[in-house]
Scaffold this motif. Structure first.
Motif, PDB file in Angstrom:
ATOM      1  N   PHE A 211       0.860  -1.188   0.000  1.00  0.00           N
ATOM      2  CA  PHE A 211       0.000   0.000   0.000  1.00  0.00           C
ATOM      3  C   PHE A 211       0.891   1.230   0.000  1.00  0.00           C
ATOM      4  O   PHE A 211       1.811   1.356   0.798  1.00  0.00           O
ATOM      5  CB  PHE A 211      -0.884  -0.002   1.243  1.00  0.00           C
ATOM      6  CG  PHE A 211      -1.499   1.324   1.602  1.00  0.00           C
ATOM      7  CD1 PHE A 211      -2.261   2.035   0.686  1.00  0.00           C
ATOM      8  CD2 PHE A 211      -1.314   1.868   2.872  1.00  0.00           C
ATOM      9  CE1 PHE A 211      -2.821   3.274   1.024  1.00  0.00           C
ATOM     10  CE2 PHE A 211      -1.874   3.083   3.223  1.00  0.00           C
ATOM     11  CZ  PHE A 211      -2.628   3.791   2.293  1.00  0.00           C
ATOM     12  N   VAL A 212       0.633   2.142  -0.942  1.00  0.00           N
ATOM     13  CA  VAL A 212       1.364   3.405  -0.996  1.00  0.00           C
ATOM     14  C   VAL A 212       0.582   4.460  -0.231  1.00  0.00           C
ATOM     15  O   VAL A 212      -0.597   4.703  -0.525  1.00  0.00           O
ATOM     16  CB  VAL A 212       1.574   3.872  -2.448  1.00  0.00           C
ATOM     17  CG1 VAL A 212       2.139   5.298  -2.473  1.00  0.00           C
ATOM     18  CG2 VAL A 212       2.505   2.937  -3.187  1.00  0.00           C
ATOM     19  N   ALA A 259      -9.167  -4.128   4.231  1.00  0.00           N
ATOM     20  CA  ALA A 259      -9.653  -5.341   3.574  1.00  0.00           C
ATOM     21  C   ALA A 259      -8.599  -5.987   2.688  1.00  0.00           C
ATOM     22  O   ALA A 259      -8.568  -7.215   2.542  1.00  0.00           O
ATOM     23  CB  ALA A 259     -10.899  -5.014   2.749  1.00  0.00           C
ATOM     24  N   ARG A 260      -7.706  -5.170   2.115  1.00  0.00           N
ATOM     25  CA  ARG A 260      -6.726  -5.706   1.156  1.00  0.00           C
ATOM     26  C   ARG A 260      -5.411  -6.143   1.817  1.00  0.00           C
ATOM     27  O   ARG A 260      -4.530  -6.648   1.152  1.00  0.00           O
ATOM     28  CB  ARG A 260      -6.496  -4.683   0.045  1.00  0.00           C
ATOM     29  CG  ARG A 260      -7.775  -4.433  -0.741  1.00  0.00           C
ATOM     30  CD  ARG A 260      -7.604  -3.527  -1.930  1.00  0.00           C
ATOM     31  NE  ARG A 260      -8.897  -3.258  -2.555  1.00  0.00           N
ATOM     32  CZ  ARG A 260      -9.059  -2.743  -3.762  1.00  0.00           C
ATOM     33  NH1 ARG A 260      -7.990  -2.416  -4.493  1.00  0.00           N
ATOM     34  NH2 ARG A 260     -10.257  -2.538  -4.253  1.00  0.00           N
ATOM     35  N   LYS A 261      -5.285  -5.943   3.093  1.00  0.00           N
ATOM     36  CA  LYS A 261      -4.222  -6.509   3.919  1.00  0.00           C
ATOM     37  C   LYS A 261      -2.810  -6.333   3.358  1.00  0.00           C
ATOM     38  O   LYS A 261      -2.093  -7.327   3.121  1.00  0.00           O
ATOM     39  CB  LYS A 261      -4.496  -8.000   4.147  1.00  0.00           C
ATOM     40  CG  LYS A 261      -5.825  -8.270   4.832  1.00  0.00           C
ATOM     41  CD  LYS A 261      -6.079  -9.765   4.989  1.00  0.00           C
ATOM     42  CE  LYS A 261      -7.408 -10.035   5.669  1.00  0.00           C
ATOM     43  NZ  LYS A 261      -7.683 -11.483   5.806  1.00  0.00           N
ATOM     44  N   PRO A 262      -2.358  -5.127   3.175  1.00  0.00           N
ATOM     45  CA  PRO A 262      -0.973  -4.943   2.705  1.00  0.00           C
ATOM     46  C   PRO A 262       0.034  -5.453   3.725  1.00  0.00           C
ATOM     47  O   PRO A 262      -0.164  -5.316   4.939  1.00  0.00           O
ATOM     48  CB  PRO A 262      -0.857  -3.425   2.531  1.00  0.00           C
ATOM     49  CG  PRO A 262      -1.863  -2.864   3.492  1.00  0.00           C
ATOM     50  CD  PRO A 262      -3.012  -3.839   3.458  1.00  0.00           C
ATOM     51  N   GLU A 263       1.102  -6.031   3.230  1.00  0.00           N
ATOM     52  CA  GLU A 263       2.167  -6.522   4.111  1.00  0.00           C
ATOM     53  C   GLU A 263       3.306  -5.517   4.245  1.00  0.00           C
ATOM     54  O   GLU A 263       4.185  -5.681   5.094  1.00  0.00           O
ATOM     55  CB  GLU A 263       2.686  -7.859   3.593  1.00  0.00           C
ATOM     56  CG  GLU A 263       1.642  -8.964   3.661  1.00  0.00           C
ATOM     57  CD  GLU A 263       2.147 -10.287   3.126  1.00  0.00           C
ATOM     58  OE1 GLU A 263       3.385 -10.489   3.096  1.00  0.00           O
ATOM     59  OE2 GLU A 263       1.314 -11.123   2.723  1.00  0.00           O
ATOM     60  N   ALA A 264       3.289  -4.492   3.396  1.00  0.00           N
ATOM     61  CA  ALA A 264       4.269  -3.404   3.497  1.00  0.00           C
ATOM     62  C   ALA A 264       3.596  -2.112   3.068  1.00  0.00           C
ATOM     63  O   ALA A 264       2.667  -2.125   2.249  1.00  0.00           O
ATOM     64  CB  ALA A 264       5.485  -3.689   2.634  1.00  0.00           C
ATOM     65  N   LYS A 297       5.076  -3.211  11.586  1.00  0.00           N
ATOM     66  CA  LYS A 297       5.770  -1.935  11.368  1.00  0.00           C
ATOM     67  C   LYS A 297       6.709  -2.019  10.162  1.00  0.00           C
ATOM     68  O   LYS A 297       7.875  -1.644  10.218  1.00  0.00           O
ATOM     69  CB  LYS A 297       6.536  -1.521  12.626  1.00  0.00           C
ATOM     70  CG  LYS A 297       5.651  -1.257  13.827  1.00  0.00           C
ATOM     71  CD  LYS A 297       6.448  -0.784  15.028  1.00  0.00           C
ATOM     72  CE  LYS A 297       5.532  -0.511  16.223  1.00  0.00           C
ATOM     73  NZ  LYS A 297       6.301  -0.061  17.408  1.00  0.00           N
ATOM     74  N   ARG A 298       6.157  -2.531   9.079  1.00  0.00           N
ATOM     75  CA  ARG A 298       6.956  -2.746   7.869  1.00  0.00           C
ATOM     76  C   ARG A 298       6.721  -1.594   6.890  1.00  0.00           C
ATOM     77  O   ARG A 298       5.724  -1.561   6.174  1.00  0.00           O
ATOM     78  CB  ARG A 298       6.591  -4.072   7.218  1.00  0.00           C
ATOM     79  CG  ARG A 298       7.574  -4.506   6.142  1.00  0.00           C
ATOM     80  CD  ARG A 298       7.374  -5.949   5.761  1.00  0.00           C
ATOM     81  NE  ARG A 298       8.374  -6.390   4.812  1.00  0.00           N
ATOM     82  CZ  ARG A 298       8.446  -7.622   4.312  1.00  0.00           C
ATOM     83  NH1 ARG A 298       7.585  -8.546   4.706  1.00  0.00           N
ATOM     84  NH2 ARG A 298       9.385  -7.945   3.451  1.00  0.00           N
ATOM     85  N   PHE A 299       7.657  -0.669   6.878  1.00  0.00           N
ATOM     86  CA  PHE A 299       7.548   0.524   6.045  1.00  0.00           C
ATOM     87  C   PHE A 299       8.741   0.620   5.094  1.00  0.00           C
ATOM     88  O   PHE A 299       9.857   0.195   5.412  1.00  0.00           O
ATOM     89  CB  PHE A 299       7.530   1.787   6.900  1.00  0.00           C
ATOM     90  CG  PHE A 299       6.328   1.915   7.794  1.00  0.00           C
ATOM     91  CD1 PHE A 299       5.117   2.371   7.281  1.00  0.00           C
ATOM     92  CD2 PHE A 299       6.402   1.583   9.136  1.00  0.00           C
ATOM     93  CE1 PHE A 299       4.003   2.486   8.101  1.00  0.00           C
ATOM     94  CE2 PHE A 299       5.292   1.703   9.961  1.00  0.00           C
ATOM     95  CZ  PHE A 299       4.091   2.153   9.445  1.00  0.00           C
ATOM     96  N   ALA A 300       8.490   1.192   3.937  1.00  0.00           N
ATOM     97  CA  ALA A 300       9.534   1.608   3.006  1.00  0.00           C
ATOM     98  C   ALA A 300       9.282   3.073   2.691  1.00  0.00           C
ATOM     99  O   ALA A 300       8.146   3.558   2.789  1.00  0.00           O
ATOM    100  CB  ALA A 300       9.488   0.767   1.728  1.00  0.00           C
TER     101      ALA A 300
END
Length: 331
Positions: A211-212, A259-264, A297-300
């Motif tokens: 997710f951006v 709902a779309r459950k981003p992992e990052a 807490k997975r961010f880029a």
């Protein structure tokens, strides 16, 4: 976000203008991925976002508006052609700092029509459709009437499923316009090699749902399925959870994020709101507590100037891949 919002409107209006119909000079072979036969041959005719222009010689006095097109000019060694520039999203790359410092900044954001005319330009190169906002007096027709030719970065009008090819064609056409095809083709060749190297590192990995987060509170302003932002995620080993949003940027509901459950989560870094403030907004929203990326807490992080159609893109793919898949990219 005001400078990018009009891009969405312009893209909708100009959507039928396919890139292939916009990029073939009259009297020349289609460029495709090949070097143009006449590297600096003039006259050169090109149709860009619905505006057809014939150049009898390279433009000599250029104003750039928006960082990514400024950096294209600097990368192609065209600093001496620049008489003015405007509107940075963040800092120019270190390799461009000296050249950029030699160019007058005529406005912090968009210049007025009068500020543009004061530089006595023969060419204006805009990055977003908002650069040529007719309501602000900077429409392409108005500039043409003043004897000034224009170019709009083709992410604003191209209908293409291959945004990286759109980038190559953008650099190629700018190179043709300024008679530096050899420099443009050299950059494209290196970009292709860099992209291939990143792809090789990631070839056996499962794509990560991403997710951006650009901005937004009531809704999430995010990267859609059109444009180079989506391509960046895909080439970096991710899957954009809002790839079905039929535009480069757009709003999404927080309910859909959950709902779309981003992992990052990829945070775009620009403007007055810091990355840490954006992270805090996401981490403290109870509605997002069960989102995998929030739990872990997975961010880029990407500078906004990395995520638009410009010469930063190949390196940006590699940098994003290193954040999403550190084990694969450091081995």
């Amino acid at each position: 976000m005001s400078r990018r919002t009009p891009v969405l409107i312009a893209a909708a209006v100009l959507l039928p203008l396919a890139l292939t119909a916009c990029s073939t000079p009259e009297g020349d072979e289609p460029t495709g991925n090949k070097a143009v036969a006449k590297s600096d041959g003039f006259p050169y005719t090109v149709t860009n976002c619905g505006v057809t222009t014939t150049f009898k010689a390279p433009p000599k006095r250029v104003v750039t508006m928006n960082q990514h097109v400024t950096e294209i000019m600097l990368e192609l060694g065209l600093t001496k052609s620049l008489v003015g520039t405007a509107y940075l999203d963040d800092k120019v790359l270190p390799k461009y700092e000296k050249d950029y410092a030699s160019v007058p900044v005529i406005a912090k954001e968009y210049p007025s029509y009068e500020q543009v005319l004061a530089t006595n330009p023969d060419f204006v190169y805009g990055g977003y459709a908002s650069a040529f906002a007719a309501g602000d007096g900077r429409g392409r027709e108005a500039l043409k009437k003043s004897g000034i030719e224009t170019r709009l970065n083709t992410e604003s009008c191209a209908e293409a499923d291959t945004p990286m090819e759109t980038l190559y064609e953008e650099v190629r056409e700018v190179g043709r316009t300024f008679g530096v095809t050899d420099r443009a083709e050299a950059w494209i060749k290196q970009a292709e090699a860099d992209n291939a190297a990143t792809a090789e590192k990631l070839k056996d990995l499962k794509a990560l749902p991403v997710f951006v987060y650009d901005s937004g509170d009531k809704t999430a302003f995010t990267a859609g399925g059109k444009g180079i932002g989506n391509e960046l995620i895909k080439r970096a080993g991710g899957t954009n959870i809002f790839a079905d949003l039929d535009k480069s940027f757009g709003d999404a509901s927080w309910e859909n994020v959950v709902a779309r459950k981003p992992e990052a989560i990829v945070i775009y870094d620009y403007g007055s709101t810091t990355v840490e403030q954006k992270k805090k907004r996401l981490l403290t929203d109870p509605a997002l507590a069960d989102v995998p990326a929030i739990k872990n807490k997975r961010f880029a992080v990407m500078p906004l100037s990395d995520a638009v159609l410009g010469v930063r893109v190949p390196a940006a793919v590699e940098k994003l891949a290193a954040q999403l898949h550190p084990a694969a990219t450091t081995s």
